[in-house]
Enzyme design. Sequence first.
Site, PDB file in Angstrom:
ATOM      1  N   ARG A  25     -33.516  37.718 -15.580  1.00 28.09           N
ATOM      2  CA  ARG A  25     -32.792  37.676 -14.660  1.00 28.09           C
ATOM      3  C   ARG A  25     -32.780  36.176 -13.724  1.00 28.09           C
ATOM      4  O   ARG A  25     -31.669  35.911 -13.291  1.00 28.09           O
ATOM      5  CB  ARG A  25     -33.230  38.776 -13.516  1.00 28.09           C
ATOM      6  CG  ARG A  25     -32.308  38.946 -12.420  1.00 28.09           C
ATOM      7  CD  ARG A  25     -32.662  40.299 -11.719  1.00 28.09           C
ATOM      8  NE  ARG A  25     -31.604  40.587 -10.706  1.00 28.09           N
ATOM      9  CZ  ARG A  25     -31.660  40.607  -9.507  1.00 28.09           C
ATOM     10  NH1 ARG A  25     -32.608  39.915  -8.848  1.00 28.09           N
ATOM     11  NH2 ARG A  25     -30.779  40.788  -8.849  1.00 28.09           N
ATOM     12  N   ILE A  51     -25.409  38.670  -6.884  1.00 31.96           N
ATOM     13  CA  ILE A  51     -25.916  39.418  -7.856  1.00 31.96           C
ATOM     14  C   ILE A  51     -26.607  40.697  -7.560  1.00 31.96           C
ATOM     15  O   ILE A  51     -27.275  40.683  -6.702  1.00 31.96           O
ATOM     16  CB  ILE A  51     -27.037  38.530  -8.624  1.00 31.96           C
ATOM     17  CG1 ILE A  51     -27.509  39.337 -10.046  1.00 31.96           C
ATOM     18  CG2 ILE A  51     -28.324  38.142  -7.668  1.00 31.96           C
ATOM     19  CD1 ILE A  51     -28.484  38.338 -10.735  1.00 31.96           C
ATOM     20  N   SER A  52     -26.392  41.795  -8.011  1.00 34.92           N
ATOM     21  CA  SER A  52     -26.623  43.094  -7.479  1.00 34.92           C
ATOM     22  C   SER A  52     -28.224  43.230  -7.719  1.00 34.92           C
ATOM     23  O   SER A  52     -28.834  42.895  -8.482  1.00 34.92           O
ATOM     24  CB  SER A  52     -25.893  43.975  -8.633  1.00 34.92           C
ATOM     25  OG  SER A  52     -24.516  43.961  -8.088  1.00 34.92           O
ATOM     26  N   GLN A  53     -28.495  44.364  -6.880  1.00 33.33           N
ATOM     27  CA  GLN A  53     -29.926  44.822  -6.989  1.00 33.33           C
ATOM     28  C   GLN A  53     -30.417  45.328  -8.084  1.00 33.33           C
ATOM     29  O   GLN A  53     -29.436  46.069  -9.104  1.00 33.33           O
ATOM     30  CB  GLN A  53     -30.012  45.855  -5.952  1.00 33.33           C
ATOM     31  CG  GLN A  53     -31.737  46.558  -5.568  1.00 33.33           C
ATOM     32  CD  GLN A  53     -31.551  47.687  -4.861  1.00 33.33           C
ATOM     33  OE1 GLN A  53     -30.438  47.879  -4.281  1.00 33.33           O
ATOM     34  NE2 GLN A  53     -32.537  48.077  -4.592  1.00 33.33           N
TER      35      GLN A  53
END
Length: 205
Positions: A25, A51-53
């Site tokens: 990530r 950026i999504s969880q």
Amino acid sequence: MVESQLRARGIRDERVLAAMTKVPRHLFVPDDEKPRAYRDGPLGIGCDQTISQPYIVALMCEALNLKPESRILDVGTGSGYAAAVEACLSKHVTGVERIPELAERARHALAKAGCTNVEVVCTDGSLGYEANAPFDAIMVAAGAPRVPEELKRQLAVGGRLIIPIGATQTLQDLILIERVSETDYETTNLGSVVFVPLFGKDGWF
């Protein structure tokens, strides 16, 4: 991250958990956010986008029931992180990102992560990507006021579409849609979420 944020919160698909373990990530966040890359929350990636969880990415992938032969449309590709996870779970991913700078950064990060089955296109994601349709799965990482008709049309029969839908730009419900025939769709509400808005012809203007 995988054990405490995903498995502990109910993610059960082992393929999804393995993909989340595999994808680095930190390659998909700006340098100043790298120390926080594996925290349980969204992070800024510039251009007023996030950026999504990790949990939300895993939840959406699990809900789509992705297969090794799946062809996926990833709308609102942003940094490319979700597309990288999807790439581990499928045959091909078409990522659509409306902001040129982010599209280019996503291509670079995906290449660095070794994702060779992802194509990133800079265009209006609310209209999908007709050239590669139909798709077995469509993931939308931005909130829309309604489900874009083009996305429903580009979904293969038996395919699934997941999208945040809300009457405002600040709060949505995560909606899962399955196309059960040429004319029929089944809808499930997976609960409240918060995403950046989906801008475009069939999103927010």
